[in-house]
Design a protein around this motif. Sequence first.
Motif, mmCIF file in Angstrom:
data_model
loop_
_atom_site.group_PDB
_atom_site.id
_atom_site.type_symbol
_atom_site.label_atom_id
_atom_site.label_comp_id
_atom_site.label_asym_id
_atom_site.label_seq_id
_atom_site.Cartn_x
_atom_site.Cartn_y
_atom_site.Cartn_z
ATOM 1 N N PRO A 101 11.968 -13.484 9.425
ATOM 2 C CA PRO A 101 12.074 -14.376 8.152
ATOM 3 C C PRO A 101 12.708 -15.704 8.488
ATOM 4 O O PRO A 101 12.493 -16.682 7.624
ATOM 5 C CB PRO A 101 13.464 -13.604 7.381
ATOM 6 C CG PRO A 101 13.080 -12.150 7.872
ATOM 7 C CD PRO A 101 12.767 -12.428 9.084
ATOM 8 N N GLU A 102 13.337 -15.825 9.810
ATOM 9 C CA GLU A 102 13.933 -17.342 9.843
ATOM 10 C C GLU A 102 12.915 -18.156 10.438
ATOM 11 O O GLU A 102 12.852 -19.332 10.230
ATOM 12 C CB GLU A 102 14.971 -17.101 11.052
ATOM 13 C CG GLU A 102 16.385 -16.245 10.846
ATOM 14 C CD GLU A 102 17.422 -16.292 11.734
ATOM 15 O OE1 GLU A 102 17.080 -17.163 12.929
ATOM 16 O OE2 GLU A 102 18.311 -15.832 11.478
ATOM 17 N N THR A 103 11.894 -17.678 11.155
ATOM 18 C CA THR A 103 10.698 -18.477 11.665
ATOM 19 C C THR A 103 9.430 -18.309 10.549
ATOM 20 O O THR A 103 8.464 -19.312 10.603
ATOM 21 C CB THR A 103 10.085 -17.999 12.800
ATOM 22 O OG1 THR A 103 9.669 -16.627 12.751
ATOM 23 C CG2 THR A 103 11.419 -18.020 13.604
ATOM 24 N N GLY A 104 9.502 -17.515 9.549
ATOM 25 C CA GLY A 104 8.708 -17.341 8.570
ATOM 26 C C GLY A 104 7.305 -16.582 9.059
ATOM 27 O O GLY A 104 6.285 -16.296 8.173
ATOM 28 N N VAL A 105 7.658 -16.073 10.259
ATOM 29 C CA VAL A 105 6.673 -14.988 10.831
ATOM 30 C C VAL A 105 6.598 -13.853 10.189
ATOM 31 O O VAL A 105 7.676 -13.099 10.032
ATOM 32 C CB VAL A 105 6.463 -14.803 12.133
ATOM 33 C CG1 VAL A 105 5.778 -13.819 12.813
ATOM 34 C CG2 VAL A 105 6.477 -16.092 12.983
ATOM 35 N N ASN A 106 5.295 -13.405 9.397
ATOM 36 C CA ASN A 106 5.531 -11.924 8.783
ATOM 37 C C ASN A 106 4.102 -11.537 8.980
ATOM 38 O O ASN A 106 3.032 -11.586 8.087
ATOM 39 C CB ASN A 106 5.706 -12.181 7.250
ATOM 40 C CG ASN A 106 5.868 -10.990 6.828
ATOM 41 O OD1 ASN A 106 5.411 -9.970 6.936
ATOM 42 N ND2 ASN A 106 6.192 -10.775 5.261
ATOM 43 N N LYS A 107 3.920 -10.776 10.000
ATOM 44 C CA LYS A 107 2.569 -10.138 10.209
ATOM 45 C C LYS A 107 2.068 -8.898 9.407
ATOM 46 O O LYS A 107 1.165 -8.497 9.213
ATOM 47 C CB LYS A 107 2.382 -9.680 11.819
ATOM 48 C CG LYS A 107 2.538 -10.647 12.733
ATOM 49 C CD LYS A 107 1.350 -11.820 12.477
ATOM 50 C CE LYS A 107 1.510 -12.931 13.425
ATOM 51 N NZ LYS A 107 0.580 -13.960 13.232
ATOM 52 N N VAL A 108 3.319 -8.385 8.820
ATOM 53 C CA VAL A 108 3.077 -7.163 7.960
ATOM 54 C C VAL A 108 2.096 -7.792 6.778
ATOM 55 O O VAL A 108 1.222 -7.363 6.204
ATOM 56 C CB VAL A 108 4.208 -6.655 7.119
ATOM 57 C CG1 VAL A 108 4.135 -5.807 6.155
ATOM 58 C CG2 VAL A 108 5.152 -5.992 8.258
ATOM 59 N N ALA A 109 2.812 -8.992 6.113
ATOM 60 C CA ALA A 109 2.106 -9.602 4.951
ATOM 61 C C ALA A 109 0.535 -9.998 5.356
ATOM 62 O O ALA A 109 -0.371 -9.889 4.766
ATOM 63 C CB ALA A 109 2.763 -10.806 4.366
ATOM 64 N N GLU A 110 0.379 -10.566 6.531
ATOM 65 C CA GLU A 110 -0.862 -10.979 7.067
ATOM 66 C C GLU A 110 -1.740 -9.768 7.068
ATOM 67 O O GLU A 110 -2.939 -9.897 6.905
ATOM 68 C CB GLU A 110 -0.792 -11.621 8.273
ATOM 69 C CG GLU A 110 -0.157 -13.171 8.182
ATOM 70 C CD GLU A 110 -0.112 -13.844 9.541
ATOM 71 O OE1 GLU A 110 -0.818 -13.730 10.258
ATOM 72 O OE2 GLU A 110 0.985 -14.479 9.668
ATOM 73 N N ASN A 111 -1.418 -8.955 8.116
ATOM 74 C CA ASN A 111 -2.195 -7.573 8.065
ATOM 75 C C ASN A 111 -2.569 -6.993 6.493
ATOM 76 O O ASN A 111 -3.605 -6.682 6.590
ATOM 77 C CB ASN A 111 -1.466 -6.489 8.913
ATOM 78 C CG ASN A 111 -1.746 -6.715 10.172
ATOM 79 O OD1 ASN A 111 -2.183 -7.604 10.792
ATOM 80 N ND2 ASN A 111 -1.017 -5.751 11.001
ATOM 81 N N THR A 112 -1.657 -6.805 5.925
ATOM 82 C CA THR A 112 -2.014 -6.435 4.419
ATOM 83 C C THR A 112 -3.062 -7.053 3.661
ATOM 84 O O THR A 112 -3.986 -6.644 3.101
ATOM 85 C CB THR A 112 -0.781 -6.536 3.665
ATOM 86 O OG1 THR A 112 0.404 -5.558 4.294
ATOM 87 C CG2 THR A 112 -0.848 -5.855 2.330
ATOM 88 N N ARG A 113 -3.023 -8.297 3.824
ATOM 89 C CA ARG A 113 -3.830 -9.185 2.988
ATOM 90 C C ARG A 113 -5.387 -9.147 3.646
ATOM 91 O O ARG A 113 -6.292 -9.109 3.124
ATOM 92 C CB ARG A 113 -3.373 -10.787 3.149
ATOM 93 C CG ARG A 113 -4.480 -11.779 2.373
ATOM 94 C CD ARG A 113 -4.147 -13.232 2.777
ATOM 95 N NE ARG A 113 -5.160 -13.999 2.211
ATOM 96 C CZ ARG A 113 -5.348 -15.288 2.854
ATOM 97 N NH1 ARG A 113 -4.774 -15.807 3.516
ATOM 98 N NH2 ARG A 113 -6.540 -15.858 2.422
ATOM 99 N N PHE A 114 -5.265 -9.065 5.085
ATOM 100 C CA PHE A 114 -6.506 -8.878 5.722
ATOM 101 C C PHE A 114 -7.219 -7.539 5.414
ATOM 102 O O PHE A 114 -8.377 -7.808 5.001
ATOM 103 C CB PHE A 114 -6.500 -9.106 7.317
ATOM 104 C CG PHE A 114 -7.559 -8.660 7.922
ATOM 105 C CD1 PHE A 114 -8.598 -9.337 8.241
ATOM 106 C CD2 PHE A 114 -7.631 -7.550 8.722
ATOM 107 C CE1 PHE A 114 -9.870 -9.026 8.959
ATOM 108 C CE2 PHE A 114 -8.647 -6.914 9.445
ATOM 109 C CZ PHE A 114 -9.879 -8.015 9.541
ATOM 110 N N VAL A 115 -6.382 -6.451 5.379
ATOM 111 C CA VAL A 115 -7.351 -5.379 5.375
ATOM 112 C C VAL A 115 -7.785 -5.171 3.955
ATOM 113 O O VAL A 115 -8.518 -4.669 3.563
ATOM 114 C CB VAL A 115 -6.510 -4.196 5.870
ATOM 115 C CG1 VAL A 115 -6.144 -4.129 7.278
ATOM 116 C CG2 VAL A 115 -5.170 -3.903 5.022
ATOM 117 N N MET A 116 -7.050 -5.847 2.837
ATOM 118 C CA MET A 116 -7.391 -5.497 1.608
ATOM 119 C C MET A 116 -8.728 -6.258 1.449
ATOM 120 O O MET A 116 -9.618 -6.084 0.458
ATOM 121 C CB MET A 116 -6.199 -6.150 0.712
ATOM 122 C CG MET A 116 -5.132 -5.006 0.594
ATOM 123 S SD MET A 116 -3.614 -5.528 -0.374
ATOM 124 C CE MET A 116 -4.445 -5.235 -1.990
#
Length: 314
Positions: free
Chosen positions: A159-174
């Motif tokens: 959260p401090e750097t804004g990296v969120n691969k959970v959200a990125e993966n979720t958006r991609f597979v959807m």
Amino acid sequence: MGVMRIGHASLKVMDMAEAVRHYEKVIGMKTTMQDKQGNVYLKCWDEWDKYSLVLTPSDQAGLNHVAYKVQHDADLDALRQRIEAYGISTTMLPEGTMPATGRMLQFDLPSGHEMRLYATKEFVGTDVGSVNPDPWPDDIKGAGAHWLDHCLLMCELDPETGVNKVAENTRFVMECLDFGLAEQVMVGPDSRIQAATWLYRTTTPHDIAFVGGPRRGLHHISFFLDSWHDVLKSADIMAKNKVRIDVAPTRHGITRGETIYFFDPSGNRNETFAGLGYLTQPDRPVTTWTEDHMGSGIFYHTGELVPSFTEVYT
């Protein structure tokens, strides 16, 4: 068009003989073949394709790739266009790159995990056949897992750097693979950070899941059992075989599944999972868990997180 279900997981193991013993004697899988490179291929009794697990010799544990099966070979070309338009490069691996398997579309998820899609794999049938079958085979071993059910991937989240691969993966597979979102954990100020997601393509609560952590990795692969009694029996089998158990039999709030977590001899986490929980449908509302109830979401009975559950993975 799109993904039908999980097809196989390819795991790195450090002692092949011990790994094969574990997946055969404890999980109840059968070895279906071994290739010249020393890779071993296994399937569960209720699966009809030639293998759902690939074990590869290595000096460390972890995931090589996870593969999902699509319905038609032409879907691979259509999905390749969609994925590349999204901004992710792909490679089409020719038929025979993996034994008994057709061509595969290879790419990395935004988290860096390798995923493959394929349409064809040699059909060998279930152990009870497709004509007047018995409910289970006579030579069932160990936990008697029916099939490889899902995988959970650890994704970088800071959260401090804004990296969120959970959200990125979720958006991609959807957006690219037509997965639906069944459940999510939202944390941080105003619950704006998507810290974990459970997504589906079948009608079960999840066919893949993403959870945030300090680094990329494999959290677990999961095998389906019929009932809570079978989960308990699987724990007995693990105890008899001196398997390292991570979390004793309990229930998830998320997915409502009945579960036990444990490790293979190389340290790859496994799960035996029972209880479909609920049916996922495109119009089903997303279940959201807040940070203050995350313990109950993961381990419903105690409401307390087990440190190893988020800190130990390969």
